[in-house]
Design an enzyme around this catalytic site. Sequence first.
Site, PDB file in Angstrom:
ATOM      1  N   CYS A   1       4.957  -0.269   2.659  1.00 18.40           N
ATOM      2  CA  CYS A   1       5.521  -1.594   2.912  1.00 18.40           C
ATOM      3  C   CYS A   1       6.925  -1.532   3.524  1.00 18.40           C
ATOM      4  O   CYS A   1       7.263  -2.364   4.374  1.00 18.40           O
ATOM      5  CB  CYS A   1       5.525  -2.415   1.629  1.00 18.40           C
ATOM      6  SG  CYS A   1       6.295  -1.588   0.213  1.00 18.40           S
TER       7      CYS A   1
ATOM      8  N   ASP B   1       0.814  -1.225   0.000  1.00 14.47           N
ATOM      9  CA  ASP B   1       0.000   0.000   0.000  1.00 14.47           C
ATOM     10  C   ASP B   1       0.843   1.268   0.000  1.00 14.47           C
ATOM     11  O   ASP B   1       0.359   2.355   0.306  1.00 14.47           O
ATOM     12  CB  ASP B   1      -0.933   0.013   1.210  1.00 14.47           C
ATOM     13  CG  ASP B   1      -0.185  -0.067   2.540  1.00 14.47           C
ATOM     14  OD1 ASP B   1       1.058  -0.186   2.514  1.00 14.47           O
ATOM     15  OD2 ASP B   1      -0.846  -0.012   3.598  1.00 14.47           O
TER      16      ASP B   1
ATOM     17  N   HIS C   1      22.783  -6.820  -3.332  1.00 14.75           N
ATOM     18  CA  HIS C   1      22.237  -6.296  -2.077  1.00 14.75           C
ATOM     19  C   HIS C   1      22.993  -5.025  -1.707  1.00 14.75           C
ATOM     20  O   HIS C   1      24.075  -4.746  -2.229  1.00 14.75           O
ATOM     21  CB  HIS C   1      22.341  -7.325  -0.949  1.00 14.75           C
ATOM     22  CG  HIS C   1      23.726  -7.454  -0.381  1.00 14.75           C
ATOM     23  ND1 HIS C   1      24.696  -8.268  -0.936  1.00 14.75           N
ATOM     24  CD2 HIS C   1      24.311  -6.861   0.695  1.00 14.75           C
ATOM     25  CE1 HIS C   1      25.817  -8.181  -0.238  1.00 14.75           C
ATOM     26  NE2 HIS C   1      25.614  -7.325   0.763  1.00 14.75           N
TER      27      HIS C   1
ATOM     28  N   HIS D   1       8.167  -2.880  -4.191  1.00  9.44           N
ATOM     29  CA  HIS D   1       7.632  -3.495  -2.974  1.00  9.44           C
ATOM     30  C   HIS D   1       8.757  -4.087  -2.111  1.00  9.44           C
ATOM     31  O   HIS D   1       9.779  -4.543  -2.611  1.00  9.44           O
ATOM     32  CB  HIS D   1       6.648  -4.609  -3.346  1.00  9.44           C
ATOM     33  CG  HIS D   1       5.952  -5.205  -2.162  1.00  9.44           C
ATOM     34  ND1 HIS D   1       5.043  -4.483  -1.402  1.00  9.44           N
ATOM     35  CD2 HIS D   1       6.036  -6.442  -1.602  1.00  9.44           C
ATOM     36  CE1 HIS D   1       4.594  -5.276  -0.441  1.00  9.44           C
ATOM     37  NE2 HIS D   1       5.186  -6.439  -0.521  1.00  9.44           N
TER      38      HIS D   1
END
Length: 371
Positions: A164, A161, A331, A364
């Site tokens: 996150c 939404d 990462h 996300h």
Amino acid sequence: MQQIHIFSLKTKNTIKGVSHRKLTHTKRIKVKEDKWRSLAIKSNQIKSNLIRNKNNFAAVDQIIKQPNNFQSKMQHQEENVAEETKASVENEQDWANFGDEDIIQHQSSVRSIDADKLPFLSDKEPLSALAAEYQSGSPILLEKIKVLGERYDAIRRTRGDGNCFFRGFMFSYLEHILETQDKAEVDRVKINVEECRKTLQNLGYIDFTFEDFFSLFLEQLDNVLPGSETSISHDELVDRCRDQSVSDYVVMFFRFVTSGEIKRRSDFFEPFILGLTNTTVEQFCKSSVEPMGEESDHVHITALSDALGVAIRVMYLDRSSCDTGGVSVNHHDFLPAAGNLPNPTSDGSTIKDPFITLLYRPGHYDILYPK
């Protein structure tokens, strides 16, 4: 008429009655002429409508007289629709056709529909559940999920939404305190929270605009430590993070902390913000940081990590190429300044990996659990 009028004046006394009758007759003629004129106008309007209708009928008749042409056009339209439908289905089945930007746009379009159907925080799932999502998708992503599986064994999803990242950070941090019972970490972060409060005050924020959010976060910190009547279990922590009255307040706490840190160090963040949105620091915080539902990127993560002194690792699951030729998962570790890190070493780093790890897929964030 003028001659009649002059003549009537000269014979006023002899033919008065005759003149009156002629004038009356003239008026009647004028009334009739007006009526005929009105009827003529209406007649012309009717004729115009008939001509237009005739033209329309002729056009329709022309189409009907050429059935092959008409059917050909209709068949062509149906073929176009069929081709578009087929292409849409093929695109949905073949994730390799989508780039990261396409995925972000697609997720944004369905977010408002799917968000209310999902909890703020899901149950913990094995990483194999993530692989199942891509079984008919990109081979690169499946290979990268296998690589992730070498270090991580579980995932916990957050609602998509726009909040996150903050929801994932909230639960992961509180869960870590609950499981380790690290009171020293709680004491340390409370000091930083107080500094964040002073930062907002110095920036001109009125206390009542953020005080409730700060108080609720500090309350959650106390509740995940043992030894008090308000201490909570792991299941209760999950329930609280799914409770909108708690979750949204803590998210707003993080948003105010992030905004305050960006404004406090505006000279540092300004080049990144200009590269992202071409707006001022003040405008960026007002439109992209403080409002609920606004997505987070590296600027938000850096600011929150620096302000609270909490290291965050983000694993990137995308289609980026691998420089080494093999499949690997990129990462980035967001490490705050050495003075804010718990147990810093002489070179300004920490011995252990960040205890908060988030999985980033375009648009996300979810929570990852190491083995």
